[in-house]
Design a protein around this motif. Structure first.
Motif, PDB file in Angstrom:
ATOM      1  N   ILE A 131      59.051  37.786  28.291  1.00 37.33           N
ATOM      2  CA  ILE A 131      60.870  39.958  28.870  1.00 37.33           C
ATOM      3  C   ILE A 131      60.195  40.004  30.491  1.00 37.33           C
ATOM      4  CG2 ILE A 131      60.853  41.867  28.703  1.00 37.33           C
ATOM      5  CD1 ILE A 131      61.211  41.127  26.161  1.00 37.33           C
ATOM      6  N   SER A 132      59.360  39.428  30.692  1.00 39.11           N
ATOM      7  CA  SER A 132      58.850  39.718  32.606  1.00 39.11           C
ATOM      8  C   SER A 132      58.983  38.720  33.530  1.00 39.11           C
ATOM      9  CB  SER A 132      57.478  40.065  32.894  1.00 39.11           C
ATOM     10  OG  SER A 132      56.602  38.653  32.319  1.00 39.11           O
ATOM     11  N   ASN A 133      59.053  37.325  32.630  1.00 37.13           N
ATOM     12  CA  ASN A 133      59.894  35.812  33.128  1.00 37.13           C
ATOM     13  C   ASN A 133      59.006  35.818  34.885  1.00 37.13           C
ATOM     14  OD1 ASN A 133      61.348  34.249  33.649  1.00 37.13           O
ATOM     15  ND2 ASN A 133      63.033  34.920  34.233  1.00 37.13           N
ATOM     16  N   THR A 134      57.856  36.120  34.282  1.00 33.84           N
ATOM     17  CA  THR A 134      56.466  35.209  34.816  1.00 33.84           C
ATOM     18  C   THR A 134      55.038  34.751  34.681  1.00 33.84           C
ATOM     19  OG1 THR A 134      55.351  37.571  34.642  1.00 33.84           O
ATOM     20  CG2 THR A 134      56.173  38.132  36.259  1.00 33.84           C
ATOM     21  N   GLN A 135      54.717  34.161  35.249  1.00 32.96           N
ATOM     22  CA  GLN A 135      53.957  33.459  35.377  1.00 32.96           C
ATOM     23  C   GLN A 135      52.514  33.762  35.109  1.00 32.96           C
ATOM     24  OE1 GLN A 135      52.690  29.256  36.225  1.00 32.96           O
ATOM     25  NE2 GLN A 135      55.161  29.663  37.865  1.00 32.96           N
ATOM     26  N   PRO A 136      51.540  34.008  33.978  1.00 33.60           N
ATOM     27  CA  PRO A 136      50.360  34.630  33.484  1.00 33.60           C
ATOM     28  C   PRO A 136      49.710  33.518  34.325  1.00 33.60           C
ATOM     29  CG  PRO A 136      50.448  33.250  32.018  1.00 33.60           C
ATOM     30  CD  PRO A 136      51.500  33.045  32.642  1.00 33.60           C
ATOM     31  N   VAL A 137      48.300  34.328  35.608  1.00 33.38           N
ATOM     32  CA  VAL A 137      47.062  33.778  36.006  1.00 33.38           C
ATOM     33  C   VAL A 137      46.650  32.627  35.269  1.00 33.38           C
ATOM     34  CG1 VAL A 137      44.953  34.090  37.130  1.00 33.38           C
ATOM     35  CG2 VAL A 137      46.671  35.714  36.975  1.00 33.38           C
ATOM     36  N   PRO A 138      46.579  31.228  35.647  1.00 29.62           N
ATOM     37  CA  PRO A 138      45.830  30.442  34.807  1.00 29.62           C
ATOM     38  C   PRO A 138      44.621  30.432  33.595  1.00 29.62           C
ATOM     39  CG  PRO A 138      46.698  29.209  35.983  1.00 29.62           C
ATOM     40  CD  PRO A 138      47.030  31.070  36.575  1.00 29.62           C
ATOM     41  N   ARG A 139      44.081  30.789  32.290  1.00 32.11           N
ATOM     42  CA  ARG A 139      42.792  31.411  31.897  1.00 32.11           C
ATOM     43  C   ARG A 139      41.350  30.770  32.516  1.00 32.11           C
ATOM     44  NH1 ARG A 139      42.720  33.184  27.477  1.00 32.11           N
ATOM     45  NH2 ARG A 139      40.260  32.254  26.641  1.00 32.11           N
ATOM     46  N   THR A 140      41.673  29.110  33.525  1.00 30.70           N
ATOM     47  CA  THR A 140      40.451  29.096  34.137  1.00 30.70           C
ATOM     48  C   THR A 140      40.184  29.045  35.199  1.00 30.70           C
ATOM     49  OG1 THR A 140      41.356  26.931  34.449  1.00 30.70           O
ATOM     50  CG2 THR A 140      40.042  26.672  32.441  1.00 30.70           C
ATOM     51  N   LYS A 141      41.032  29.913  36.141  1.00 29.48           N
ATOM     52  CA  LYS A 141      40.989  30.327  37.162  1.00 29.48           C
ATOM     53  C   LYS A 141      40.704  31.621  37.752  1.00 29.48           C
ATOM     54  CE  LYS A 141      43.199  26.398  38.669  1.00 29.48           C
ATOM     55  NZ  LYS A 141      42.969  25.150  38.931  1.00 29.48           N
ATOM     56  N   ASN A 142      39.134  31.931  37.017  1.00 26.87           N
ATOM     57  CA  ASN A 142      38.711  33.053  37.572  1.00 26.87           C
ATOM     58  C   ASN A 142      39.336  33.229  39.008  1.00 26.87           C
ATOM     59  OD1 ASN A 142      37.815  32.786  35.384  1.00 26.87           O
ATOM     60  ND2 ASN A 142      35.883  32.594  35.350  1.00 26.87           N
ATOM     61  N   ASP A 143      38.945  32.186  40.443  1.00 28.34           N
ATOM     62  CA  ASP A 143      38.739  32.800  41.985  1.00 28.34           C
ATOM     63  C   ASP A 143      40.587  33.620  41.611  1.00 28.34           C
ATOM     64  OD1 ASP A 143      40.563  30.524  40.759  1.00 28.34           O
ATOM     65  OD2 ASP A 143      39.941  29.104  42.998  1.00 28.34           O
ATOM     66  N   ILE A 144      41.444  32.774  41.664  1.00 28.65           N
ATOM     67  CA  ILE A 144      41.963  33.184  41.914  1.00 28.65           C
ATOM     68  C   ILE A 144      42.899  34.658  40.485  1.00 28.65           C
ATOM     69  CG2 ILE A 144      45.415  33.074  40.497  1.00 28.65           C
ATOM     70  CD1 ILE A 144      44.905  30.723  40.765  1.00 28.65           C
ATOM     71  N   ALA A 145      42.331  35.209  39.849  1.00 25.68           N
ATOM     72  CA  ALA A 145      42.316  36.194  39.138  1.00 25.68           C
ATOM     73  C   ALA A 145      41.559  37.637  39.988  1.00 25.68           C
ATOM     74  CB  ALA A 145      41.745  36.473  37.863  1.00 25.68           C
ATOM     75  N   VAL A 146      40.358  37.224  41.122  1.00 23.75           N
ATOM     76  CA  VAL A 146      39.724  38.351  41.262  1.00 23.75           C
ATOM     77  C   VAL A 146      40.499  38.284  42.886  1.00 23.75           C
ATOM     78  CG1 VAL A 146      37.718  37.630  43.131  1.00 23.75           C
ATOM     79  CG2 VAL A 146      37.253  37.073  40.855  1.00 23.75           C
ATOM     80  N   ALA A 147      40.986  37.526  43.426  1.00 24.73           N
ATOM     81  CA  ALA A 147      41.830  37.628  45.133  1.00 24.73           C
ATOM     82  C   ALA A 147      42.727  37.899  44.329  1.00 24.73           C
ATOM     83  CB  ALA A 147      42.168  35.624  44.757  1.00 24.73           C
ATOM     84  N   THR A 148      43.752  38.811  43.500  1.00 26.62           N
ATOM     85  CA  THR A 148      44.415  38.891  43.000  1.00 26.62           C
ATOM     86  C   THR A 148      44.135  40.448  42.389  1.00 26.62           C
ATOM     87  OG1 THR A 148      45.483  37.050  41.473  1.00 26.62           O
ATOM     88  CG2 THR A 148      46.819  39.396  41.252  1.00 26.62           C
ATOM     89  N   ALA A 149      43.142  40.940  41.459  1.00 29.77           N
ATOM     90  CA  ALA A 149      42.287  42.063  41.375  1.00 29.77           C
ATOM     91  C   ALA A 149      42.478  42.791  42.661  1.00 29.77           C
ATOM     92  CB  ALA A 149      41.291  41.833  40.405  1.00 29.77           C
ATOM     93  N   LEU A 150      41.405  41.684  43.626  1.00 30.12           N
ATOM     94  CA  LEU A 150      41.346  42.923  45.013  1.00 30.12           C
ATOM     95  C   LEU A 150      42.458  43.585  46.132  1.00 30.12           C
ATOM     96  CD1 LEU A 150      38.616  40.117  46.331  1.00 30.12           C
ATOM     97  CD2 LEU A 150      37.904  42.829  45.470  1.00 30.12           C
ATOM     98  N   ALA A 151      43.653  42.170  45.612  1.00 29.22           N
ATOM     99  CA  ALA A 151      44.738  42.355  46.619  1.00 29.22           C
ATOM    100  C   ALA A 151      45.409  43.882  46.006  1.00 29.22           C
ATOM    101  CB  ALA A 151      46.034  41.146  46.359  1.00 29.22           C
ATOM    102  N   GLY A 152      45.272  43.578  44.558  1.00 25.72           N
ATOM    103  CA  GLY A 152      45.825  45.097  44.105  1.00 25.72           C
ATOM    104  C   GLY A 152      44.462  46.285  44.381  1.00 25.72           C
TER     105      GLY A 152
END
Ligand code: 1GP
Length: 234
Positions: A131-152
């Motif tokens: 529905i949101s037409n977005t891509q999720p963070v890949p489940r093996t990419k903890n670094d991307i998850a951390v960077a995204t959360a910090l940006a938030g």
């Protein structure tokens, strides 16, 4: 509202799917209340306000709107989770829906909780991803998850929500929860595909401050008692 200091359980009720089972679930929630009840989902329905009113008649905990879109706004809720889909690059879910709902928020003086909402790949295409037409963070990419959360967090969000998607095949990886939690000073909410007391306990131990459980209770409301009792042991 959300706290980074103690473990909190939030139950999600999707008004689009609310069925006869909801009465059974509400009677259990009344006896042993969770910390929050979230109301929302991917689909717009005309029952959001009546579902919130039914919940509030029976259970004395904060009822938070968890909207899939601006059209799900309801003044009956206690507060609005103002979700920015920060894992995605769809401006509609970063600012567009917010502009559509902000005058309603103002008019009703509704408390808002800005939440950085991050979809995490969970084994198959989820409704929120579609529905949101977005891509999720890949489940093996903890670094991307951390960077995204910090940006938030730096953008001023008051909580980060790691979301596998309702009914997700796989919950958010525990190592990702731990990595994100280690970098945040705001509360971390985790949900999507958590189906057992053990899986809930694992998410809390990994670093979740709030665990959200929805889908499995629509199928089996009786599981709530086990979740509640397990939480007390953590
Ligand atoms: C969905 O995280 C919530 O937005 C809860 O997920 O319905 O899979 O428990 P489930």
């Amino acid at each position: 509202m959300f706290s980074a200091n103690h473990k909190q359980l939030a139950i999600l009720i999707d008004p689009h799917k609310a069925s006869n089972q909801m009465a059974n679930l509400l009677s259990l929630l009344k006896r042993q209340p969770p910390h929050y009840i979230l109301v929302g989902g991917s689909m717009v329905t005309d029952t959001t306000t009546s579902v919130i009113e039914t919940i509030k008649e029976q259970v004395s905990v904060p009822v938070l709107l968890f909207p899939g879109s601006a059209a799900q706004f309801s003044p009956a809720a206690d507060a609005l989770m103002y979700l920015s889909l920060i894992s995605g690059r769809n401006p509609d879910y970063l600012i567009g829906q917010h502009v559509q709902s902000s005058l309603q928020v103002y008019k009703h003086n509704m408390p808002v909780i800005p939440v950085g909402y991050m979809l995490v790949e969970s084994g198959s295409l989820t409704s929120v991803q579609y529905i949101s037409n977005t891509q999720p963070v890949p489940r093996t990419k903890n670094d991307i998850a951390v960077a995204t959360a910090l940006a938030g967090q730096y953008l001023g969000q008051k909580a980060i929500y790691l979301e596998g998607g309702s009914g997700a095949q796989l919950p958010v990886p525990l190592s990702m929860i731990t990595a994100v939690k280690a970098h945040l000073s705001i509360p971390l909410i985790v949900g999507g595909g958590i189906k057992t007391p053990d899986a809930m306990a694992d998410a809390f131990r990994a670093g979740a401050d709030v665990v959200v459980i929805g889908n499995v209770l629509e199928e089996n409301p009786a599981l709530y008692t086990q979740l509640f009792e397990r939480l007390a042991l953590l």
